[in-house]
Write an enzyme that holds these catalytic residues in place. Structure first.
Site, PDB file in Angstrom:
ATOM      1  N   ARG A   1       0.859  -1.180   0.000  1.00 31.62           N
ATOM      2  CA  ARG A   1       0.000   0.000   0.000  1.00 31.62           C
ATOM      3  C   ARG A   1       0.901   1.237   0.000  1.00 31.62           C
ATOM      4  O   ARG A   1       1.965   1.253   0.619  1.00 31.62           O
ATOM      5  CB  ARG A   1      -0.891   0.021   1.246  1.00 31.62           C
ATOM      6  CG  ARG A   1      -2.038  -0.994   1.204  1.00 31.62           C
ATOM      7  CD  ARG A   1      -3.115  -0.612   0.196  1.00 31.62           C
ATOM      8  NE  ARG A   1      -4.257  -1.507   0.200  1.00 31.62           N
ATOM      9  CZ  ARG A   1      -4.402  -2.557  -0.610  1.00 31.62           C
ATOM     10  NH1 ARG A   1      -3.460  -2.874  -1.487  1.00 31.62           N
ATOM     11  NH2 ARG A   1      -5.499  -3.294  -0.563  1.00 31.62           N
TER      12      ARG A   1
ATOM     13  N   HIS B   1      -0.898   0.234  -9.732  1.00 31.61           N
ATOM     14  CA  HIS B   1      -1.591  -0.692  -8.819  1.00 31.61           C
ATOM     15  C   HIS B   1      -2.111  -1.924  -9.572  1.00 31.61           C
ATOM     16  O   HIS B   1      -3.314  -2.210  -9.564  1.00 31.61           O
ATOM     17  CB  HIS B   1      -2.726   0.016  -8.063  1.00 31.61           C
ATOM     18  CG  HIS B   1      -3.107  -0.674  -6.791  1.00 31.61           C
ATOM     19  ND1 HIS B   1      -3.432  -0.020  -5.631  1.00 31.61           N
ATOM     20  CD2 HIS B   1      -3.221  -2.003  -6.486  1.00 31.61           C
ATOM     21  CE1 HIS B   1      -3.738  -0.896  -4.683  1.00 31.61           C
ATOM     22  NE2 HIS B   1      -3.610  -2.124  -5.192  1.00 31.61           N
TER      23      HIS B   1
HETATM   24  P1  NAP Z   1      -1.582 -11.961   4.698  1.00 32.63           P
HETATM   25  O1  NAP Z   1      -1.652 -13.376   4.234  1.00 32.63           O
HETATM   26  O2  NAP Z   1      -2.508 -11.520   5.776  1.00 32.63           O
HETATM   27  O3  NAP Z   1      -0.076 -11.723   5.183  1.00 32.63           O
HETATM   28  C1  NAP Z   1       0.308 -10.594   5.881  1.00 32.63           C
HETATM   29  C2  NAP Z   1       1.731 -10.781   6.398  1.00 32.63           C
HETATM   30  O4  NAP Z   1       2.167  -9.550   6.991  1.00 32.63           O
HETATM   31  C3  NAP Z   1       1.825 -11.849   7.486  1.00 32.63           C
HETATM   32  O5  NAP Z   1       3.016 -12.576   7.364  1.00 32.63           O
HETATM   33  C4  NAP Z   1       1.840 -11.016   8.768  1.00 32.63           C
HETATM   34  O6  NAP Z   1       2.510 -11.629   9.861  1.00 32.63           O
HETATM   35  C5  NAP Z   1       2.637  -9.831   8.308  1.00 32.63           C
HETATM   36  N1  NAP Z   1       2.400  -8.681   9.184  1.00 32.63           N
HETATM   37  C6  NAP Z   1       1.233  -8.047   9.455  1.00 32.63           C
HETATM   38  N2  NAP Z   1       1.417  -7.075  10.363  1.00 32.63           N
HETATM   39  C7  NAP Z   1       2.741  -7.090  10.680  1.00 32.63           C
HETATM   40  C8  NAP Z   1       3.548  -6.370  11.573  1.00 32.63           C
HETATM   41  N3  NAP Z   1       3.043  -5.387  12.348  1.00 32.63           N
HETATM   42  N4  NAP Z   1       4.848  -6.674  11.645  1.00 32.63           N
HETATM   43  C9  NAP Z   1       5.385  -7.661  10.886  1.00 32.63           C
HETATM   44  N5  NAP Z   1       4.666  -8.407  10.020  1.00 32.63           N
HETATM   45  C10 NAP Z   1       3.361  -8.126   9.926  1.00 32.63           C
HETATM   46  O7  NAP Z   1      -1.778 -10.960   3.494  1.00 32.63           O
HETATM   47  P2  NAP Z   1      -1.505 -11.211   1.920  1.00 32.63           P
HETATM   48  O8  NAP Z   1      -2.644 -11.931   1.307  1.00 32.63           O
HETATM   49  O9  NAP Z   1      -0.145 -11.785   1.786  1.00 32.63           O
HETATM   50  O10 NAP Z   1      -1.549  -9.702   1.383  1.00 32.63           O
HETATM   51  C11 NAP Z   1      -0.653  -8.734   1.858  1.00 32.63           C
HETATM   52  C12 NAP Z   1      -1.008  -7.351   1.341  1.00 32.63           C
HETATM   53  O11 NAP Z   1      -0.683  -7.227  -0.035  1.00 32.63           O
HETATM   54  C13 NAP Z   1      -2.483  -6.964   1.381  1.00 32.63           C
HETATM   55  O12 NAP Z   1      -2.884  -6.589   2.678  1.00 32.63           O
HETATM   56  C14 NAP Z   1      -2.545  -5.820   0.404  1.00 32.63           C
HETATM   57  O13 NAP Z   1      -2.321  -4.590   1.078  1.00 32.63           O
HETATM   58  C15 NAP Z   1      -1.380  -6.095  -0.537  1.00 32.63           C
HETATM   59  N6  NAP Z   1      -1.841  -6.389  -1.920  1.00 32.63           N
HETATM   60  C16 NAP Z   1      -1.465  -5.561  -2.930  1.00 32.63           C
HETATM   61  C17 NAP Z   1      -1.854  -5.856  -4.226  1.00 32.63           C
HETATM   62  C18 NAP Z   1      -1.409  -5.011  -5.385  1.00 32.63           C
HETATM   63  O14 NAP Z   1      -1.878  -5.222  -6.501  1.00 32.63           O
HETATM   64  N7  NAP Z   1      -0.503  -4.092  -5.227  1.00 32.63           N
HETATM   65  C19 NAP Z   1      -2.646  -6.966  -4.483  1.00 32.63           C
HETATM   66  C20 NAP Z   1      -3.008  -7.777  -3.430  1.00 32.63           C
HETATM   67  C21 NAP Z   1      -2.601  -7.488  -2.133  1.00 32.63           C
HETATM   68  P3  NAP Z   1       1.961 -12.997  10.512  1.00 32.63           P
HETATM   69  O15 NAP Z   1       2.258 -14.070   9.472  1.00 32.63           O
HETATM   70  O16 NAP Z   1       2.764 -13.149  11.738  1.00 32.63           O
HETATM   71  O17 NAP Z   1       0.484 -12.811  10.732  1.00 32.63           O
HETATM   72  C1  GLV Z   2      -5.318  -5.141  -3.981  1.00 28.78           C
HETATM   73  O1  GLV Z   2      -4.615  -4.203  -3.778  1.00 28.78           O
HETATM   74  C2  GLV Z   2      -5.777  -6.045  -2.969  1.00 28.78           C
HETATM   75  O2  GLV Z   2      -5.632  -5.742  -1.772  1.00 28.78           O
HETATM   76  O3  GLV Z   2      -6.329  -7.089  -3.327  1.00 28.78           O
END
Ligand code: NAP
Ligand code: GLV
Length: 309
Positions: free
Chosen positions: A224, A272
């Site tokens: 983000r 994005h």
């Molecule tokens: P997820 O499975 O919930 O993974 C989040 C990771 O971040 C986990 O390993 C979590 O730790 C860690 N985390 C959260 N808070 C933290 C903190 N305070 N300190 C250290 N580590 C922390 O999420 P995801 O599905 O991988 O997605 C991640 C993010 O990608 C989304 O929230 C979104 O913002 C972004 N995204 C962007 C796009 C784009 O097109 N640019 C698309 C999709 C998603 P734990 O494992 O210990 O819980």
């Molecule tokens: C895109 O940014 C998502 O969070 O899926």
């Protein structure tokens, strides 16, 4: 079963058609202002507060993205106790793997430099970086972070990861919590941010943290825009502390005309698109999760409102 749909910037018709095909028993409708008729589930992306405020009888809200920062901003307008379920992977993992692999290889093999040389008609040889010191640190080892690590693993880069809770992943030097952040940063030549946006992670890419990376490091932010303090990155690029940045997300999107990033040659901008929501995969996942919820089972991707992701 009644399902309410609202997704900003999306044409609802194909979504409704696909949801109907996956859930033939469902009565689907697009939410419109003033609609407070009962619904069992809501399928949403960036819903307005009025859609969900004071709504009784909802059994679940499905967020049409992996990140839940926008929906959690609704705070008290979200009906208490109703499960919020995000997309977990749903075809985003492979897209993130593609995007980050592209960005890492581009820096490692100096394709960014060759692009610049071509523009000025220069033929100049340059070796790749030393792979042993071209370590990739992934901030966030969740669904997408782990998929990125798996994609990079065959190339042989040293891999590091950072998460909130400790992890044990083969081939990844895992660090956790605020106590583990400095050691992670000191050893990461490329930082990939794929964290959720929460109170704890807002502004985490700043002058202080980015200065702890080795001199001449690279930043890839696919999480983000609010994770990054943009003026700090500009200053660190000018000093050479950061050699280049690939940014998919920005504090203001679309990135406004006149923003200094547009004119900074060491920043690569994408709009994005690192991992977009895929309708087919998402509908299949949501339909399967509704089936599990109706049968009284747990579903993956349940959001913890207090934790913020
Ligand atoms: P997820 O499975 O919930 O993974 C989040 C990771 O971040 C986990 O390993 C979590 O730790 C860690 N985390 C959260 N808070 C933290 C903190 N305070 N300190 C250290 N580590 C922390 O999420 P995801 O599905 O991988 O997605 C991640 C993010 O990608 C989304 O929230 C979104 O913002 C972004 N995204 C962007 C796009 C784009 O097109 N640019 C698309 C999709 C998603 P734990 O494992 O210990 O819980
Ligand atoms: C895109 O940014 C998502 O969070 O899926």
């Amino acid at each position: 079963m009644r399902i309410l749909f609202h997704a900003v910037d999306a044409n609802p018709a194909p979504w409704l058609a696909d949801l109907q095909a996956a859930l033939p028993q469902a009565q689907l409708r697009v939410w419109e202002a003033g609609d407070d008729a009962p619904a069992d589930y809501a399928v949403v992306w960036k819903p307005p507060a009025e859609m969900l405020r004071d709504r009784v009888g909802l059994k679940g809200v499905f967020n049409l993205g992996a990140g839940v920062d926008a929906i959690l901003q609704l705070g008290d307008a979200l009906p208490a106790g109703v499960p919020i379920v995000r997309l977990d992977d749903a075809g985003m993992g492979v897209q993130m793997a593609e995007y980050v692999t592209w960005a890492v290889l581009r820096y490692f093999r100096r394709f960014d430099q060759f692009d610049a040389q071509q523009k000025s008609g220069q033929w100049r040889f340059a070796k790749p970086h030393d792979k042993r010191s071209f370590s990739i640190g992934i901030l966030g080892l969740g669904v997408l972070g782990q998929r990125i690590a798996a994609a990079l693993s065959p190339f042989g880069f040293p891999l590091l990861g950072w998460s909130r809770t400790p992890k044990d992943l083969p081939g990844v030097a895992c660090h956790a919590g605020s106590a583990g952040l400095d050691a992670f940063l000191a050893a990461s030549r490329v930082v990939v941010c794929v964290l959720p946006l929460t109170g704890e992670t807002t502004g985490i890419l700043n002058r202080d943290t980015l200065s702890k990376l080795p001199h001449g490091s690279y930043l890839i932010n696919v999480a983000r825009g609010m994770h990054l303090v943009e003026a700090d990155l500009t200053a660190l690029l000018q000093s050479g502390q950061i050699a280049g940045a690939t940014l998919d997300v920005f504090r203001q999107e679309p990135l406004p005309a006149g923003h200094p990033f547009w004119q900074e040659p060491r920043i690569t901008i994408t709009p994005h698109i690192a991992a977009v929501t895929l309708r087919g995969d998402s509908v299949r996942q949501i339909a399967a999760k509704i089936g599990r919820m109706e049968a009284g089972h747990d579903v993956p991707g349940l959001v913890d409102r207090t934790r913020g992701y």
